[in-house]
Scaffold this active site. Structure first.
Site, PDB file in Angstrom:
ATOM      1  N   THR A  94      29.236  20.891  19.507  1.00  0.00           N
ATOM      2  CA  THR A  94      27.949  20.372  19.032  1.00  0.00           C
ATOM      3  C   THR A  94      28.110  20.068  17.550  1.00  0.00           C
ATOM      4  O   THR A  94      28.335  20.988  16.755  1.00  0.00           O
ATOM      5  CB  THR A  94      26.833  21.423  19.208  1.00  0.00           C
ATOM      6  OG1 THR A  94      26.762  21.794  20.584  1.00  0.00           O
ATOM      7  CG2 THR A  94      25.494  20.852  18.770  1.00  0.00           C
ATOM      8  N   LYS A 169      21.548  15.911  22.715  1.00  0.00           N
ATOM      9  CA  LYS A 169      21.618  17.378  22.595  1.00  0.00           C
ATOM     10  C   LYS A 169      20.646  17.889  21.527  1.00  0.00           C
ATOM     11  O   LYS A 169      19.881  18.821  21.761  1.00  0.00           O
ATOM     12  CB  LYS A 169      23.063  17.756  22.256  1.00  0.00           C
ATOM     13  CG  LYS A 169      23.272  19.148  21.719  1.00  0.00           C
ATOM     14  CD  LYS A 169      23.649  20.141  22.777  1.00  0.00           C
ATOM     15  CE  LYS A 169      23.675  21.546  22.191  1.00  0.00           C
ATOM     16  NZ  LYS A 169      23.842  22.567  23.175  1.00  0.00           N
ATOM     17  N   LYS A 244      21.549  26.491  14.187  1.00  0.00           N
ATOM     18  CA  LYS A 244      22.546  25.430  13.935  1.00  0.00           C
ATOM     19  C   LYS A 244      22.053  24.088  14.491  1.00  0.00           C
ATOM     20  O   LYS A 244      22.068  23.075  13.786  1.00  0.00           O
ATOM     21  CB  LYS A 244      23.881  25.808  14.595  1.00  0.00           C
ATOM     22  CG  LYS A 244      24.900  24.686  14.539  1.00  0.00           C
ATOM     23  CD  LYS A 244      26.117  24.919  15.407  1.00  0.00           C
ATOM     24  CE  LYS A 244      26.930  23.632  15.487  1.00  0.00           C
ATOM     25  NZ  LYS A 244      28.138  23.744  16.272  1.00  0.00           N
TER      26      LYS A 244
END
Ligand code: NAD
Length: 298
Positions: A94, A169, A244
């Site tokens: 990611t 995402k 994050k």
């Protein structure tokens, strides 16, 4: 068809993902800077390579599962020259959308091909090969990566061109972070009004307040016995990972001039919460910080 795959980054996610490629019959050449991670992958049938470049030079496809964008770009800079022409690089980490696009550009400029394919499903999904992949890149690259993705997950969605997987995402996780805060605030407000958790759950889970944060990952113990709240908020999806992902969403919103007020605020709240809870608490534990800020009504 069996392929030779280089797998770089054999940590909590990459280790079991590489093991599932081996189980599906692929030859996997693995590398990780951490000797324990490499040894553990070797026990699952991954062939340890002395360097990332060595793994990449013998592979038809390269899968990376690294902490952040700078690791991916540094790694690409170090290994692209070692790859055979046309090798497909699939980055499952990611990372920032801008970094993902840069990674695509660097791979393409080196005569290689690239796909960003971040995942959801966590370590449990990585182990059980039930991850969902969100892919960005060309149709042909997606089709070619499909057998590898299918060996590691249960669903793969082609979201668009370079960076589209990362975009999907972080947009999804922005919904999740904001909705978890909304659900938590509603429970704490309900507490202050004398409303039981079960009563609020019974109404909202079948009414317009229904969402995953409520009906699957319910932040208070009781209504959903499998939610992390029932096990002292052990993850689950760690608060640090939510912080994050919301940080990446906030960066993208700022860069694009998008007024994502709630997303930006969720990023700040989760950054502060993760500083205390770190990797040890599920992100639903944020309900406790909301309760503490509620003037002691709970
Ligand atoms: P991790 O820290 O367990 O694993 C990362 C691994 O990369 C480590 O073993 C590290 O030694 C290795 N590494 C770093 N730089 C390297 C390099 N240059 N060469 C070789 N190895 C290198 O992290 P993780 O939990 O496996 O997460 C990996 C990625 O997946 C992250 O981007 C994370 O955001 C994403 N992700 C994690 C989860 C989760 O639940 N853990 C869920 C979805 C997505």
């Amino acid at each position: 068809m069996s392929r030779t795959v280089a797998f770089i980054g054999l940590g909590h996610m990459g280790g079991p993902m590489a093991a599932n490629l081996v189980k599906a019959g692929h030859r996997v050449l693995g590398h990780d800077l951490d000797a324990d991670a490499l040894a553990s992958a070797a026990r699952a049938g991954v062939e340890p390579a002395a360097s990332a470049a060595e793994a990449v030079s013998g592979a038809d496809a390269v899968v990376t599962m690294l902490p952040a964008g700078r690791h991916v770009l540094d790694l690409y800079d170090g290994v692209l020259a070692a790859a055979r022409p046309g090798t497909l690089f699939v980055d499952c980490s990611t990372i920032d959308v801008a970094d993902a696009r840069t990674a695509h550009e660097r791979a393409t400029a080196a005569g290689l091909r690239a796909l960003d394919a971040p995942v959801s499903g966590g370590v449990v999904g990585a182990e059980a090969a039930t991850l969902t992949f969100m892919a960005g890149g060309g149709e042909q690259e997606f089709t070619e990566a499909r057998p590898l993705l299918d060996a590691m997950g249960k669903k793969a969605v082609h979201c668009g061109g370079p960076g589209a997987g990362q975009a999907a995402k972080i947009c999804n996780n922005m919904i999740l972070g904001v909705s978890m805060i909304a659900v938590s605030e509603a429970f704490v407000l309900g507490e202050s009004l004398g409303l039981s958790h079960q009563a609020l759950y019974d109404v909202a889970s079948t009414a317009s307040g229904q969402c995953w944060a409520l009906s699957v990952n319910c932040p208070v113990p009781g209504p959903v016995p499998t939610s992390p709240a029932n096990r002292e908020y052990r993850p689950g999806f760690a608060a640090s990972l939510m912080a994050k992902d919301l940080g990446l969403a906030a960066n993208a919103a700022r860069a694009g001039g998008v007024h994502a007020e709630l997303g930006l605020q969720a990023a700040e709240l989760y950054a502060a919460y993760a500083e205390r809870a770190g990797a040890t608490e599920d992100f639903s534990g944020i309900v406790r910080t909301i309760r503490q800020n509620d003037g002691g009504h709970a």
